[in-house]
Design an enzyme around this catalytic site. Structure first.
Site, PDB file in Angstrom:
ATOM      1  CG  HIS A 214      -3.672  -1.608  -1.760  1.00 12.26           C
ATOM      2  ND1 HIS A 214      -4.262   0.322  -2.052  1.00 12.26           N
ATOM      3  CD2 HIS A 214      -3.706  -1.214  -0.916  1.00 12.26           C
ATOM      4  CE1 HIS A 214      -4.557   0.029  -0.749  1.00 12.26           C
ATOM      5  NE2 HIS A 214      -3.984  -0.458  -0.182  1.00 12.26           N
TER       6      HIS A 214
ATOM      7  CE  LYS B 280      -6.864   0.138   1.020  1.00 13.20           C
ATOM      8  NZ  LYS B 280      -8.309  -0.826   1.220  1.00 13.20           N
TER       9      LYS B 280
ATOM     10  CB  SER C  49      -0.868   0.469   1.598  1.00 15.81           C
ATOM     11  OG  SER C  49      -0.357   0.019   2.526  1.00 15.81           O
TER      12      SER C  49
END
Length: 384
Positions: free
Chosen positions: A200, A230, A172
């Site tokens: 992610h 996300k 991240s």
């Protein structure tokens, strides 16, 4: 001295130390019309009218909240449908919803590991994975970042019966991607399970958007964690794996058992977002174009951009005060980027964490690059 005074002194001391280090964090209410290059809404789905409409309809149909934990009366048909869809998307037998990614990682590690388990974690793993290891009481070792040889060395020295290798999928703060093939091979060679937190990567990477583990089944990656807040633009998380794993987590993951279920409106919105991800690859394609374009523009400025080909584009400024100054100057231009300092990253590794979204336009990126260029020019005129 009153008990409250003792506690206030302790808190004041901690605050003073953080302030003196110039690391006191501040929440900010995002002003309207701010250009956001700090969030994780990689595909822009948080603002998609279809996802918003699905959330509103989910609230009307199922209520604003679940009202109880999944094992009491909070597991509704919309949750079941979302779990089935997530399992199918990731090529797993089952999936289990959690309220946040942090809770998912805590729950998995607490439920699977104990003092007789050996955990092996990448040095740059997310805080939730490190905290989950501490909560589990397991013996934990950290291998060098993306270093399969170091992992193999540690595994070979371990005499534990149960071994669990844990890694982020996309890291991240750096934006680089785990070497899943090597992690899977080394883990299997040493009879260890592999857990990947692809928070992610899901929705962004892979031909079908199913993340950095796309093409790797449950034999290679037995435990897959993904977040919904996300690329999918909503909230919550899930764990996917075979039926035995999911049954075990349902019974023993405390952060699943003892918390209220995800609001059904969020589950409905996520189902719609998942449908969009699968049917409309153009969002990923546009995002990849933005990534390539941004990197070309910044590299032309000869700025210290990390070697990342994901939406996370760190600009490695090194010095903490320099990082904060650049972020402030961009903010004055109506551009918000993440200013990341220790202890989130190592000493001397402060950076602007710039994140790109399919929702951005080329002109948005031009505006950001011009802001970075202005910071560079001003610094050259007035060096520290």
């Amino acid at each position: 001295m009153l008990v409250s005074d003792v506690w206030h002194q302790r808190l004041a001391s901690a605050r003073q130390q953080r302030v003196e280090e110039q690391r006191w964090r501040h929440r900010r209410v995002m002003p309207p019309n701010t250009l956001d290059f700090a969030g994780n809404d990689y595909l822009g789905l948080a603002h998609d009218p279809r996802v918003q409409a699905a959330q509103a309809e989910g609230a009307r149909r199922f209520g604003a909240g679940a009202g109880a934990s999944h094992l009491v009366s909070g597991h509704l048909e919309i949750h079941e449908a979302l779990e089935d869809a997530l399992a199918q998307w990731t090529g797993r037998q089952r999936a289990l919803l959690f309220s946040t990614g942090y809770m998912a990682n805590l729950g998995v590690l607490q439920a699977l590991a104990d003092s007789h388990t050996a955990l092996f974690q990448d040095r740059l793993n997310h805080a939730s994975l490190l905290d989950g290891a501490t909560l589990s009481g397991a013996r934990s070792r950290r291998f060098h970042h993306r270093d399969g040889a170091d992992l193999e060395r540690l595994l070979a020295r371990s005499s534990a019966t149960h071994k669990l290798v844990v890694s982020d999928g996309v890291f991240s703060m750096d934006g680089d991607v785990a070497d899943i093939a090597t992690l899977a091979h080394v883990s299997q060679q040493h009879n260890a399970w592999l857990m990947i937190d692809d928070a992610h990567g899901l929705g962004v990477l892979g031909d079908n958007g199913s993340g950095c583990v796309e093409g790797f089944d449950s034999q290679a990656v037995p435990i897959l964690v993904g977040t919904l807040g996300k690329a999918l633009g909503t909230a919550g998380a899930f764990v996917a794996g075979d039926a035995v794993l999911i049954d075990h987590l349902t019974q023993f993951a405390r952060s699943y058992v003892y918390t209220t279920a995800q609001p059904p409106s969020i589950a409905a919105a996520t189902l719609e977002a998942l449908t969009i991800v699968q049917r409309e690859p153009e969002h990923r394609q546009r995002l990849q174009h933005h990534i390539n374009y941004f990197r070309q523009q910044v590299q032309a400025l000869e700025l210290p951009l990390a070697d990342s080909h994901t939406p996370i584009q760190p600009l490695l400024l090194g010095n903490e005060s320099r990082t904060m100054a650049w972020a402030a100057k961009l903010s004055q231009r109506g551009i918000h980027v993440g200013a990341i300092r220790p202890p989130t990253v190592p000493m001397g590794a402060a950076r602007l964490r710039i994140t790109l979204s399919a929702r951005h336009t080329p002109s948005d990126i031009d505006r950001l690059v011009e802001g970075l260029s202005a910071c560079q020019r001003e610094e050259a005129r007035c060096p520290a």
